[in-house]
Design a protein around this motif. Sequence first.
Motif, short mmCIF file in Angstrom:
data_model
loop_
_atom_site.label_atom_id
_atom_site.label_comp_id
_atom_site.label_asym_id
_atom_site.label_seq_id
_atom_site.Cartn_x
_atom_site.Cartn_y
_atom_site.Cartn_z
N PRO A 20 14.06 31.54 -50.06
CA PRO A 20 15.43 31.79 -49.55
C PRO A 20 15.27 31.60 -48.10
O PRO A 20 16.33 31.28 -47.30
CB PRO A 20 15.69 33.38 -49.84
CG PRO A 20 14.57 33.94 -50.06
CD PRO A 20 13.64 32.75 -50.78
N ASP B 61 27.41 24.81 -48.37
CA ASP B 61 27.70 26.14 -48.45
C ASP B 61 27.79 26.56 -46.96
O ASP B 61 27.07 26.06 -46.12
CB ASP B 61 26.21 26.52 -48.94
CG ASP B 61 26.27 26.26 -50.54
OD1 ASP B 61 27.49 26.34 -51.09
OD2 ASP B 61 25.12 25.96 -51.06
N LYS C 197 29.47 31.12 -49.15
CA LYS C 197 28.57 31.49 -49.98
C LYS C 197 27.85 32.87 -49.60
O LYS C 197 27.41 33.74 -50.28
CB LYS C 197 27.33 30.57 -50.06
CG LYS C 197 26.34 30.68 -50.90
CD LYS C 197 25.29 29.69 -51.00
CE LYS C 197 24.27 29.84 -52.09
NZ LYS C 197 23.01 28.87 -52.08
N GLU C 198 28.02 32.95 -48.04
CA GLU C 198 27.26 34.42 -47.56
C GLU C 198 28.13 34.89 -46.57
O GLU C 198 28.72 34.18 -45.83
CB GLU C 198 25.89 34.03 -46.98
CG GLU C 198 24.87 33.51 -48.00
CD GLU C 198 23.69 33.14 -47.02
OE1 GLU C 198 22.77 33.94 -47.22
OE2 GLU C 198 23.62 31.95 -46.60
N LYS D 19 15.03 34.70 -55.25
CA LYS D 19 15.05 33.30 -54.88
C LYS D 19 16.31 32.35 -55.28
O LYS D 19 17.08 32.76 -55.95
CB LYS D 19 14.00 32.38 -55.70
CG LYS D 19 12.52 32.81 -55.46
CD LYS D 19 11.41 31.94 -56.43
CE LYS D 19 10.20 32.60 -56.24
NZ LYS D 19 9.19 31.77 -57.14
N ARG D 20 16.38 31.39 -54.39
CA ARG D 20 17.88 30.73 -54.43
C ARG D 20 17.79 29.85 -55.87
O ARG D 20 16.70 29.32 -56.06
CB ARG D 20 18.37 30.08 -53.19
CG ARG D 20 17.27 28.88 -52.94
CD ARG D 20 18.01 27.73 -51.90
NE ARG D 20 16.96 26.95 -51.51
CZ ARG D 20 16.31 27.12 -50.44
NH1 ARG D 20 16.37 28.17 -49.50
NH2 ARG D 20 15.27 26.00 -49.99
N GLU D 21 18.86 29.39 -56.31
CA GLU D 21 18.84 28.31 -57.43
C GLU D 21 18.97 26.95 -56.78
O GLU D 21 19.73 26.78 -55.70
CB GLU D 21 19.96 28.57 -58.26
CG GLU D 21 20.01 30.08 -59.07
CD GLU D 21 21.14 30.32 -60.10
OE1 GLU D 21 22.09 29.40 -59.87
OE2 GLU D 21 21.23 31.17 -60.75
N ASN E 252 20.86 31.85 -45.29
CA ASN E 252 20.28 30.68 -45.80
C ASN E 252 20.94 29.26 -45.82
O ASN E 252 20.52 28.22 -45.65
CB ASN E 252 19.84 30.69 -47.13
CG ASN E 252 18.89 31.99 -47.43
OD1 ASN E 252 17.95 32.09 -46.56
ND2 ASN E 252 19.13 32.92 -48.19
N SER E 253 22.42 29.68 -45.51
CA SER E 253 23.23 28.47 -45.70
C SER E 253 23.08 27.33 -44.57
O SER E 253 22.62 27.68 -43.49
CB SER E 253 24.77 28.93 -45.85
OG SER E 253 24.87 29.73 -46.89
N ASN F 236 16.97 20.73 -50.25
CA ASN F 236 15.87 21.66 -50.88
C ASN F 236 14.69 20.79 -51.43
O ASN F 236 13.74 21.32 -51.97
CB ASN F 236 16.39 22.68 -51.85
CG ASN F 236 17.37 23.56 -51.35
OD1 ASN F 236 17.66 24.22 -50.42
ND2 ASN F 236 18.66 23.71 -52.38
#
Length: 560
Positions: free
Chosen positions: A52, A99, A128-129, A80-82, A175-176, A59
């Motif tokens: 993350p 995101d 997203k966040e 963990k992020r997808e 994390n975005s 990624n």
Amino acid sequence: MFKNLTHPIEHPTLQVVSVLLFSNAPKMQTFPTCHSRVNFDEERSLFFCAHPSVHTLDNLVFPTICQNCTRRLEPEPIEKREVSANLNNPLRFTSSLTDIAVIIPCHNYGRYLREAIESVLNQTKVAKEILVVDDNSTDDSRTIAESFASSGVRLIAINASNVHEARRVGFEATNSPVLCFLDADDRLPPDYLECGLRMLRQNPNAGIVHSDLQCFGTKDELISFPNHVDRVTLSARNRIHAGSLVRRDAILLSKAFETKLPGEISRLTGDWFIWKCILGDGWKSIKQSSAYLYRRHEKSALHETKIGNDYFRVSHVDRETITLFIPLSGRHVLWPPMREFLEGQTWPHQQIQLMILDTSGDAEFAGVIKNWVAGCDYPDLRHICKSVGEPGLADFPRAEVVNAVRRTMARIYNFLARSVQSSFVWVLEDDITPPFDVCEQLLREFDATTGSVSAPYRSRYHDGFVAWDHFGRKVVPDGNAVQTIGGNGFGCVLIRGELLSERVFSGSPPNADFDHDFYANLRCSNWKAKIHWGVEAKHLSDTARQILFSNIPLAKAQST
């Protein structure tokens, strides 16, 4: 960009291509063991990171990144992020700018916080966040934030009393790839995130997307901002509001959050500091169509008053890196006092880009300068040898060579204008010696409407100073005060970089005298020129130089 690299990768797209093209090469470095790397296609060595706190393009990771990553040495993260990839076409990946994280710093704004959060939840593009960073609130801010937990809103509580620190905490806790710092008393219109993200995707050189401000509350008005903002246009005043969208990579590269700001300065113009850092790296800010909803209340007026009262600090001039430009004509006897000044002047040497332009054509003189350059403590220094006119021209009787001098000066300052990269340029001629603290003294007199501030020095040709009023007349000194004037010579002057970079100097009529021409154009642009009578500089005239150096052998002057 990757957050925890010892050596950050500057061109992740190029690195991605290298992985794809050379994955089967025998010299390919191997990946170290890691708990967060996900292997989607072993044959083509396409690896993706699910940690993350690791951020790379789409990624995607490759051996150099993983070998330098400190996260692989830490315990495995609980969540963990997808990550996913289109394996049918490995060169096509989901855009890294889809995101967004909305970070809401809050200090005792519970009465407005609900509206702010709801405006984020009602976006046409879902964030997203959503993170509320409560900074030492004593009201119900935390309770209100927690009431939105079921909608995905997170809360972090800190005790910093510093909005710059609150933004930093929010930045590191999300994390975005795109962020929006929403003040807790403001709101977002429903299409704000969608429009802003679209502009970022369409403009690869844009690190920031700003907007106009639609004010509400105690005063309803629309405040318009330029369509494009760069480093130069952001120098004098802030044209980007705190709630703009910004790339995470741009913040990482700028190291904006590695600098600590005092609490009061942070509250007033902490966002301006971030934007200056980002645009200083070459990013641009572009305007979107959806206007940010900015609440006007009593504290807004106080905010604006304090900015005007302490421009030096709140505009972060005290943290500026200044270009110090010194044209040297090759007069050996003038170098020792100049060297002494450079070594003793008090503006932090690490905040100076020193540019020495040697126009002498004298190899022996150039060697003296090079020897000093090799041992000085200025970390950012250029020593340029350049032919701009006849050697020794500065010592010829001025009346006999006036046109040649004009052309030479135009060449010198056109070179400077094309080289400007800083917000402020300090010009110091080789026969001028100001007080050691002159740089800070002049910088403290800038405001949003001031284009230049000069130290006074006496003329060689008349009984007075090299300065004039708006009618071209000699300026009469006013004690130690700072005075608005029509213009001045370039002997010791600080000028906004943008005003030099946009000028072209001429050595022919009607623009023959470069300094008079510069200030005539400055007045037409509504910028002010000031002179600070409290920091008078010494002007070593022909007679004074002869007296001062009559007992110093030339060989000694050269060696020093």
